[in-house]
Scaffold this motif. Structure first.
Motif, PDB file in Angstrom:
ATOM      1  N   GLU A  11       0.762  -1.213   0.021  1.00  0.00           N
ATOM      2  CA  GLU A  11       0.106   0.031  -0.004  1.00  0.00           C
ATOM      3  C   GLU A  11       0.863   1.172  -0.059  1.00  0.00           C
ATOM      4  N   THR A  12       0.262   2.368  -0.190  1.00  0.00           N
ATOM      5  CA  THR A  12       0.848   3.768  -0.303  1.00  0.00           C
ATOM      6  C   THR A  12      -0.202   4.733  -0.067  1.00  0.00           C
ATOM      7  N   PHE A 244       6.362   3.453  -2.971  1.00  0.00           N
ATOM      8  CA  PHE A 244       6.002   2.147  -2.249  1.00  0.00           C
ATOM      9  C   PHE A 244       7.040   1.972  -1.243  1.00  0.00           C
TER      10      PHE A 244
END
Length: 551
Positions: A11-12, A244
């Motif tokens: 995730e980012t 990321f």
């Protein structure tokens, strides 16, 4: 050997301008409307359900087929998750009901005994306690019946937005409070959407294309806007400078494959799936990518030099290192104090334990072997234990999460992971290896798990040597195998060994010395309500047992 694969998610945080944020909110609202309608369609009787073509025609085709696949996959995951949790709740209730029924039988016998020979006050207290247990039993049986009926009717009562937030509405009276609740309810129900990809699509997903950015180590995302929103927000939404923190190698490999596929059709693309989620800080992007090899080293670590046998337990991982011939070299224990912890703390503890396990396996350059079990089977193994603290540990047990994390780490770190049939590993470990190596029950089971990977047959010892409370050394012989298969014979051994193991008249090896080394003894010490051994007899029996030629 086939290369194992695992879908990993990284995730980012998205840094958006106001127009992009509004576009994603509108996209999520439209996507979730279709999701709710599709779920309602699946709850109808099978004969009345619409197929995909009929449903999309009724909805007016708000999405392309690929976007609708994300809706279907999301609903399918929710339904499967609910059904799995329901099955786990049924297993837990079944265990609790059986334990409570045993407790009730003991209480009834005790009530009858106290009614005849005890005081009226004590009898009254026992009757009150018995009534409370009976009420609890009826409540659990009602829950069990409701879940069984729900399962038979194939119902899936999912509350989009959350039951906790829904219940808050009942306590609100003023108009302003209700309006505030409606806003929170709407946000909770429309805060995410999913776009699934395929290996044959451009950049791994035609609706959200992740490609390299001009900035080194960064990416740009090109999001295709649905037809209904293009008049307001245009055809695409371009989000640049995505970075990321984790999974850089896996994402870079997937993007490179998709980029190379545009020039060489023989290269297979890498599917990418994107989940957009909104929270208090803004939007998060979760990218799922399929990893088919080690991302932290070049080669796989196999079982040529031996394996690491692992037995997963409620409060620890019992680990034994074996050589190629199945001989134990050393054993370790990685603690899992999960009870009295919240979800985040449990995840951190499990992550640390699995990391230590994989560090140990990498240090020894050996593969890992675990049981091939699911949560329900593992939980049934512990249903005979009846203690409040044990019940709390069982409630906090996260076997599925432990197993999933071990599988993920094995692929990321290039350590081969093998699964074996867990049948009778605890029995054979206690009977054959516990006393011989001074292992605990769980480490002995881990040794059997590791040996089973190499196909070693476990034969019981020709005789078991023990000592009774009078200091007399005894020998017990296992039953004859005859023409039984492996697991049929193990079942026969279990029926012979379990009464012997629980008897105070036969304290063998490891159990005997644990009995001797208890903190305190009295002249008439009692264990399970039976007469024990005096200190002088303990010292005498220890000498006899140690000097016996068969030990």
């Amino acid at each position: 050997m086939d290369t194992p694969t695992k879908t990993l998610t990284f995730e980012t945080r998205l840094d958006l301008i106001h127009e992009q944020d509004a576009a994603l909110c509108q996209y999520a609202e439209l996507w979730n409307q279709v999701k709710f309608r599709w779920f309602a369609n699946l709850q109808k009787p099978k004969a009345q359900q619409l197929n995909r073509t009929q449903f999309m025609h009724e909805m007016g085709m708000p999405f392309s087929y690929r976007v609708f696949q994300g809706v279907r996959q999301s609903i399918k995951g929710l339904i499967q998750s609910y059904q799995t949790n329901r099955n786990n709740r049924l297993v837990t209730l079944d265990v609790k009901i059986k334990q409570l029924e045993k407790t009730l039988n003991k209480l009834k016998k005790r009530c009858d005994h106290v009614a005849e020979k005890g005081s009226p006050q004590q009898a009254k207290q026992l009757r009150n306690r018995l009534r409370q247990k009976e009420v609890k039993l009826r409540r659990w049986q009602q829950k069990q019946s409701a879940l069984v009926a729900e399962k038979q009717e194939n119902k899936t009562p999912i509350c989009f937005g959350g039951r906790k937030l829904l219940k808050e509405r009942q306590a609100l009276e003023t108009g302003s409070a209700i309006e505030g609740w409606k806003q929170r309810w709407h946000e909770a129900r429309h805060r995410e959407f999913l776009l699934v990809g395929s290996h044959d699509e451009s950049w791994g997903c035609q609706n959200a294309q992740l490609s390299p950015s001009e900035q080194e180590g960064a990416y740009q995302l090109k999001l295709l806007v649905p037809h209904q929103l293009r008049a307001t927000f245009g055809t695409t939404i371009n989000i640049d400078h995505l970075q990321f923190k984790h999974g850089k190698a896996a994402i870079a490999q997937a993007v490179w494959q998709n980029q190379a596929k545009k020039h060489n059709k023989s290269i297979k693309g890498q599917p990418l799936s994107f989940r957009f989620k909104r929270d208090k800080k803004g939007w998060r992007l979760l990218v799922s990518v399929e990893v088919a090899g080690p991302t932290e080293q070049a080669e796989w670590i196999g079982d040529d030099q031996g394996v690491i046998g692992v037995d997963v337990n409620l409060d620890h991982l019992a680990v034994v290192e074996l050589d190629r011939n199945g001989n134990p070299l050393q054993h370790r224990t990685f603690d899992l104090p999960l009870h009295y912890k919240n979800d985040a703390q449990r995840a951190a503890i499990i992550g640390d334990a699995v990391r230590d396990l994989m560090d140990f396996a990498a240090q020894q350059s050996k593969a890992v072997v675990i049981e091939k079990l699911d949560f329900q089977q593992k939980k049934r193994q512990y249903q005979k234990q009846d203690h409040p603290q044990y019940a709390r540990m069982l409630n906090a047990f996260a076997y599925g999460k432990i197993k999933d994390l071990i599988e993920t780490q094995s692929i990321k770190r290039g350590i081969r992971l093998y699964h074996v049939n867990p049948a009778y590993t605890s029995l054979l470990g206690r009977m054959k290896y516990r006393d011989r190596h001074g292992f605990s029950d769980h480490h002995a089971a881990a040794l059997v798990i590791g040996r089973r990977h190499y196909g070693f047959k476990e034969k019981p010892p020709k005789q078991l040597i023990g000592i009774n409370a009078k200091g007399t050394v005894k020998a017990e012989h296992p039953p004859v195998r005859m023409a039984l298969g492996d697991y049929q014979y193990y079942h026969k051994l279990q029926r012979w060994y379990q009464p012997l193991e629980t008897s105070l008249d036969f304290l063998s090896g490891w159990r005997h010395f644990r009995r001797v080394n208890r903190v305190s003894y009295s002249v008439e010490a009692r264990l399970d309500g039976r007469p024990g051994m005096s200190p002088d007899l303990i010292q005498e029996s220890t000498t006899l047992l140690s000097a016996h030629p068969a030990l």
